[in-house]
Design a protein around this motif. Sequence first.
Motif, PDB file in Angstrom:
ATOM      1  N   VAL A  43       0.835  -1.196   0.000  1.00 33.28           N
ATOM      2  CA  VAL A  43       0.000   0.000   0.000  1.00 33.28           C
ATOM      3  C   VAL A  43       0.874   1.252   0.000  1.00 33.28           C
ATOM      4  CG1 VAL A  43      -1.655   1.331   1.360  1.00 33.28           C
ATOM      5  CG2 VAL A  43      -2.024  -1.112   1.022  1.00 33.28           C
ATOM      6  N   ARG A  44       1.937   1.246   0.831  1.00 34.04           N
ATOM      7  CA  ARG A  44       2.846   2.392   0.881  1.00 34.04           C
ATOM      8  C   ARG A  44       3.492   2.617  -0.487  1.00 34.04           C
ATOM      9  NH1 ARG A  44       7.836   3.514   0.800  1.00 34.04           N
ATOM     10  NH2 ARG A  44       8.548   1.380   0.873  1.00 34.04           N
ATOM     11  N   LYS A  45       3.899   1.506  -1.115  1.00 30.52           N
ATOM     12  CA  LYS A  45       4.526   1.617  -2.437  1.00 30.52           C
ATOM     13  C   LYS A  45       3.531   2.172  -3.459  1.00 30.52           C
ATOM     14  CE  LYS A  45       7.001  -1.002  -5.908  1.00 30.52           C
ATOM     15  NZ  LYS A  45       7.401  -2.293  -6.400  1.00 30.52           N
ATOM     16  N   LEU A  46       2.304   1.647  -3.394  1.00 32.48           N
ATOM     17  CA  LEU A  46       1.285   2.143  -4.323  1.00 32.48           C
ATOM     18  C   LEU A  46       0.972   3.616  -4.069  1.00 32.48           C
ATOM     19  CD1 LEU A  46      -1.105  -0.940  -4.388  1.00 32.48           C
ATOM     20  CD2 LEU A  46       0.408  -0.155  -6.233  1.00 32.48           C
ATOM     21  N   GLU A  47       0.951   3.994  -2.799  1.00 32.97           N
ATOM     22  CA  GLU A  47       0.732   5.403  -2.475  1.00 32.97           C
ATOM     23  C   GLU A  47       1.886   6.263  -2.981  1.00 32.97           C
ATOM     24  OE1 GLU A  47       0.053   5.330   1.730  1.00 32.97           O
ATOM     25  OE2 GLU A  47      -2.099   4.920   1.488  1.00 32.97           O
ATOM     26  N   GLU A  48       3.127   5.748  -2.909  1.00 34.23           N
ATOM     27  CA  GLU A  48       4.272   6.497  -3.464  1.00 34.23           C
ATOM     28  C   GLU A  48       4.129   6.636  -4.972  1.00 34.23           C
ATOM     29  OE1 GLU A  48       7.687   5.101  -0.232  1.00 34.23           O
ATOM     30  OE2 GLU A  48       7.914   4.595  -2.336  1.00 34.23           O
ATOM     31  N   ASP A  49       3.705   5.519  -5.624  1.00 31.87           N
ATOM     32  CA  ASP A  49       3.496   5.584  -7.080  1.00 31.87           C
ATOM     33  C   ASP A  49       2.434   6.629  -7.423  1.00 31.87           C
ATOM     34  OD1 ASP A  49       3.887   1.995  -7.737  1.00 31.87           O
ATOM     35  OD2 ASP A  49       5.374   3.590  -7.470  1.00 31.87           O
ATOM     36  N   LEU A  50       1.365   6.621  -6.633  1.00 29.00           N
ATOM     37  CA  LEU A  50       0.296   7.588  -6.854  1.00 29.00           C
ATOM     38  C   LEU A  50       0.813   9.027  -6.700  1.00 29.00           C
ATOM     39  CD1 LEU A  50      -2.712   8.034  -7.397  1.00 29.00           C
ATOM     40  CD2 LEU A  50      -3.095   7.813  -4.933  1.00 29.00           C
ATOM     41  N   ALA A  51       1.645   9.240  -5.698  1.00 27.44           N
ATOM     42  CA  ALA A  51       2.210  10.579  -5.479  1.00 27.44           C
ATOM     43  C   ALA A  51       3.091  10.996  -6.658  1.00 27.44           C
ATOM     44  CB  ALA A  51       3.000  10.603  -4.183  1.00 27.44           C
ATOM     45  N   LYS A  52       3.844  10.020  -7.201  1.00 27.72           N
ATOM     46  CA  LYS A  52       4.687  10.338  -8.372  1.00 27.72           C
ATOM     47  C   LYS A  52       3.825  10.750  -9.561  1.00 27.72           C
ATOM     48  CE  LYS A  52       8.483   7.220  -7.196  1.00 27.72           C
ATOM     49  NZ  LYS A  52       9.185   5.981  -7.543  1.00 27.72           N
ATOM     50  N   TYR A  53       2.708  10.029  -9.733  1.00 30.45           N
ATOM     51  CA  TYR A  53       1.837  10.387 -10.847  1.00 30.45           C
ATOM     52  C   TYR A  53       1.208  11.768 -10.660  1.00 30.45           C
ATOM     53  CZ  TYR A  53       2.253   5.715 -12.850  1.00 30.45           C
ATOM     54  OH  TYR A  53       2.738   4.585 -13.425  1.00 30.45           O
ATOM     55  N   LYS A  54       0.897  12.085  -9.409  1.00 28.94           N
ATOM     56  CA  LYS A  54       0.335  13.418  -9.151  1.00 28.94           C
ATOM     57  C   LYS A  54       1.369  14.512  -9.432  1.00 28.94           C
ATOM     58  CE  LYS A  54      -3.341  12.193  -5.965  1.00 28.94           C
ATOM     59  NZ  LYS A  54      -3.931  12.367  -4.649  1.00 28.94           N
ATOM     60  N   LEU A  55       2.632  14.255  -9.056  1.00 23.22           N
ATOM     61  CA  LEU A  55       3.696  15.218  -9.340  1.00 23.22           C
ATOM     62  C   LEU A  55       3.882  15.370 -10.855  1.00 23.22           C
ATOM     63  CD1 LEU A  55       5.950  17.093  -8.326  1.00 23.22           C
ATOM     64  CD2 LEU A  55       7.443  15.079  -8.235  1.00 23.22           C
ATOM     65  N   LEU A  56       3.841  14.227 -11.552  1.00 20.64           N
ATOM     66  CA  LEU A  56       3.962  14.252 -13.007  1.00 20.64           C
ATOM     67  C   LEU A  56       2.809  15.046 -13.625  1.00 20.64           C
ATOM     68  CD1 LEU A  56       5.442  13.219 -15.557  1.00 20.64           C
ATOM     69  CD2 LEU A  56       3.990  11.175 -15.413  1.00 20.64           C
TER      70      LEU A  56
END
Length: 167
Positions: free
Chosen positions: A49-62
């Motif tokens: 979940v933490r990893k997926l949340e990090e991925d989600l944050a990267k997509y939001k930054l992108l």
Amino acid sequence: MLTAMEIRNQSFSKGMRGFKEDEVKEFLNYVAQDYEIVYSDNAKLLENVRKLEEDLAKYKLLEATMNNSLILAQQTAEAVKEQARREAANMMDEAKKRIAEILSIYQEIIKRLNIFNSELKAQFSGHLEIIEKNSLRIDELTDFFYSSDMKSIMEKLEKIEVTQILE
């Protein structure tokens, strides 16, 4: 949160007809082992979940840095979120199933222990009944052989001599 060590070290007060301590400890060790597996699985799920949340944050930054591809970034972020939700839901469903299986196993163990106890009680009851019947027979034989009639017969036998029998 309860730990496997707390489960293993749990002690119970002893009653008049309590459970066997070794069986309780064995059962607690079994529960602790399963608890450790569930705890480990939970840690892995949290890491996922933490990893997926990090991925989600990267997509939001992108998304913020790529104004000209806003629509594509939003679709990608939504797809990742949905996949994370599905995976989390699937993981939760699997965890629930595993817990239900474990509880079912524990219920079966308790049912079998109750059956075993009933069978053991029936066996002991049968043996106790035989012992009581034998005790009554022994008492009857004791009364017979120690009766005054038997003493009288024994005294008469002692008085009879071999020569009297031959005459």
